[in-house]
Motif scaffolding. Structure first.
Motif, PDB file in Angstrom:
ATOM      1  N   THR A  58       0.845  -1.193   0.000  1.00  0.00           N
ATOM      2  CA  THR A  58       0.000   0.000   0.000  1.00  0.00           C
ATOM      3  C   THR A  58       0.878   1.240   0.000  1.00  0.00           C
ATOM      4  O   THR A  58       2.110   1.140   0.076  1.00  0.00           O
ATOM      5  CB  THR A  58      -0.917   0.001   1.227  1.00  0.00           C
ATOM      6  N   VAL A  76      -0.994  -1.090  -4.256  1.00  0.00           N
ATOM      7  CA  VAL A  76      -2.442  -1.358  -4.198  1.00  0.00           C
ATOM      8  C   VAL A  76      -3.104  -0.341  -3.272  1.00  0.00           C
ATOM      9  O   VAL A  76      -2.439   0.328  -2.461  1.00  0.00           O
ATOM     10  CB  VAL A  76      -2.713  -2.791  -3.700  1.00  0.00           C
ATOM     11  N   THR A  77      -4.431  -0.250  -3.387  1.00  0.00           N
ATOM     12  CA  THR A  77      -5.154   0.753  -2.591  1.00  0.00           C
ATOM     13  C   THR A  77      -5.609   0.225  -1.242  1.00  0.00           C
ATOM     14  O   THR A  77      -5.673   0.969  -0.265  1.00  0.00           O
ATOM     15  CB  THR A  77      -6.376   1.249  -3.368  1.00  0.00           C
ATOM     16  N   ASP A  78      -5.944  -1.076  -1.172  1.00  0.00           N
ATOM     17  CA  ASP A  78      -6.452  -1.614   0.091  1.00  0.00           C
ATOM     18  C   ASP A  78      -6.123  -3.106   0.204  1.00  0.00           C
ATOM     19  O   ASP A  78      -5.553  -3.714  -0.706  1.00  0.00           O
ATOM     20  CB  ASP A  78      -7.959  -1.393   0.217  1.00  0.00           C
ATOM     21  N   GLU A  81      -7.696  -5.588  -2.597  1.00  0.00           N
ATOM     22  CA  GLU A  81      -6.964  -5.639  -3.856  1.00  0.00           C
ATOM     23  C   GLU A  81      -5.674  -6.428  -3.706  1.00  0.00           C
ATOM     24  O   GLU A  81      -5.289  -7.182  -4.610  1.00  0.00           O
ATOM     25  CB  GLU A  81      -6.657  -4.220  -4.337  1.00  0.00           C
ATOM     26  N   ASP A  84      -6.466 -10.139  -3.725  1.00  0.00           N
ATOM     27  CA  ASP A  84      -6.789 -10.616  -5.079  1.00  0.00           C
ATOM     28  C   ASP A  84      -5.512 -10.885  -5.875  1.00  0.00           C
ATOM     29  O   ASP A  84      -5.416 -11.893  -6.598  1.00  0.00           O
ATOM     30  CB  ASP A  84      -7.656  -9.578  -5.807  1.00  0.00           C
ATOM     31  N   LEU A  85      -4.534  -9.995  -5.775  1.00  0.00           N
ATOM     32  CA  LEU A  85      -3.271 -10.184  -6.499  1.00  0.00           C
ATOM     33  C   LEU A  85      -2.509 -11.404  -5.989  1.00  0.00           C
ATOM     34  O   LEU A  85      -1.873 -12.119  -6.773  1.00  0.00           O
ATOM     35  CB  LEU A  85      -2.399  -8.929  -6.381  1.00  0.00           C
TER      36      LEU A  85
END
Length: 357
Positions: A58, A76-78, A81, A84-85
């Motif tokens: 982040t 990433v933003t949160d 996310e 998921d990656l």
């Protein structure tokens, strides 16, 4: 009889020519050069091809993660996310901020990268009083290289001298040679010829290693090895002359090829000792210091100390003086043994008899 200088060069040319006409020697030398080049290229490409590990972070943790070597950071933003990656395999792990003691949380699918955990863990400050000046793995590789090159070259060409001496005695060619050339001239020619071959092989190996280091972009390693390689060549030159005189003298004391080992084994052990010592004690300053002043191991010990920065500027010069004095003594004694044993056929000549005759 021929002039001494002409006789020396005549014998030296004969030694060099016979070796260069040998297919076995040429093939083995080519294989050695190819193996050296392959080893340098492999090590260089391995060190250059270090793939970066993909890590998600982040905005709060990106700066800390980017400072870790060999890491490719994806911002990433949160947490959703990041997860998921991790799940789809885009990244190996994700680093998020939290309010714990460490200040970070690492998210991974099955197993978190150990280097990432170690880099982000809280560690005490460490003060090293005597830091190592070289990479331990590089130090070990250089130690093996110096030791192996010295052992292979000295044993190969020293054995060639011994076989040549016994062959000439066994076939009685030496009697013909002595009618035209003094014994000491023959010895000098044999030592000179094989020294030229040995130094030529050393220079060829150095050239191949230099090309390999330049091709793989290891210029920093090349700059570090420059002076030690030059000193290695200088020490090897006189160290081999010392060993060559001993091999010739030892071989002249026997009359059959199968008896060579009985007189040359102690010299072979002297050649193997530096190789074994530099492998097991390349990180031991005391052992390397002793090796750098003992004539038989100085060609390996002193270049190693120069490579790791443990030798003062005057130490190679002092060690070289000791080697030269020992070399001169070995040539004088070896020439006496060689001269007194050449024409004695049959049983092995005792050392005391060879020195007293």
């Amino acid at each position: 009889m021929l002039k001494a200088s002409n006789g020396v060069w005549l014998v030296a040319e004969r030694e060099i020519g016979s070796k260069l006409r040998s297919k076995t020697f040429m093939i083995s030398s080519g294989i050695l050069l190819l193996l050296t080049l392959a080893g340098v290229l492999f090590a260089g490409f391995q060190s250059a091809n270090t793939d970066a590990t993909p890590i998600a972070a982040t905005a709060e943790t990106a700066s800390a993660v980017s400072e870790i070597p060999d890491v490719d950071v994806t911002t990433v933003t949160d947490q959703a996310e990041a997860e998921d990656l991790v799940r789809d395999g885009t990244v190996d792990a994700a680093v998020l901020a939290d309010e714990g003691v460490a200040g970070y949380t690492v998210i991974a699918l099955e197993d978190a990268p150990s280097f990432l955990i170690q880099a982000l863990s809280l560690q005490p400050d460490v003060v090293i009083l005597e830091p190592m000046t070289t990479n331990p793995l590089l130090r070990f590789i250089v130690a093996i290289a110096f030791g192996a090159v010295f052992m292979i070259a000295a044993a190969t060409f020293g054995g060639t001298i011994a076989q040549s001496v016994v062959e000439e005695k066994q076939t009685r060619v030496i009697e013909v040679l002595l009618s035209a050339i003094p014994a000491r001239t023959i010895l000098a020619g044999k030592v000179l010829g094989n020294t030229v071959l040995a130094i030529g092989q050393i220079l060829a190996l150095a050239a191949v290693a230099t090309v390999g280091l330049m091709v793989t972009g290891q210029r920093e390693v090349l700059n570090t090895l420059g002076a030690p390689i030059i000193w290695f060549a200088v020490f090897f030159l006189f160290g081999f002359i010392l060993l060559a005189a001993m091999f010739a003298a030892a071989a002249s004391m026997v009359s059959r090829q199968e008896d060579i080992g009985s007189t040359t084994t102690p010299i072979t052990m002297l050649i193997m000792a530096p190789y074994m010592l530099v492998i097991f004690f390349n990180d031991n300053p005391l052992v390397l210091t002793i090796m750098s002043y003992v004539p038989f191991s100085a060609p390996v010990g002193m270049p190693m100390r120069l490579f790791v920065g443990e030798a003062q500027w005057w130490e190679p010069l002092l060690s070289l003086v000791i080697l030269l004095v020992t070399c001169a003594a070995a040539i004088i004694i070896g020439a006496k043994i060689y001269e007194n044993s050449l024409l004695r056929m049959g049983s092995r000549v005792k050392l005391s008899e060879a020195l007293r005759s």
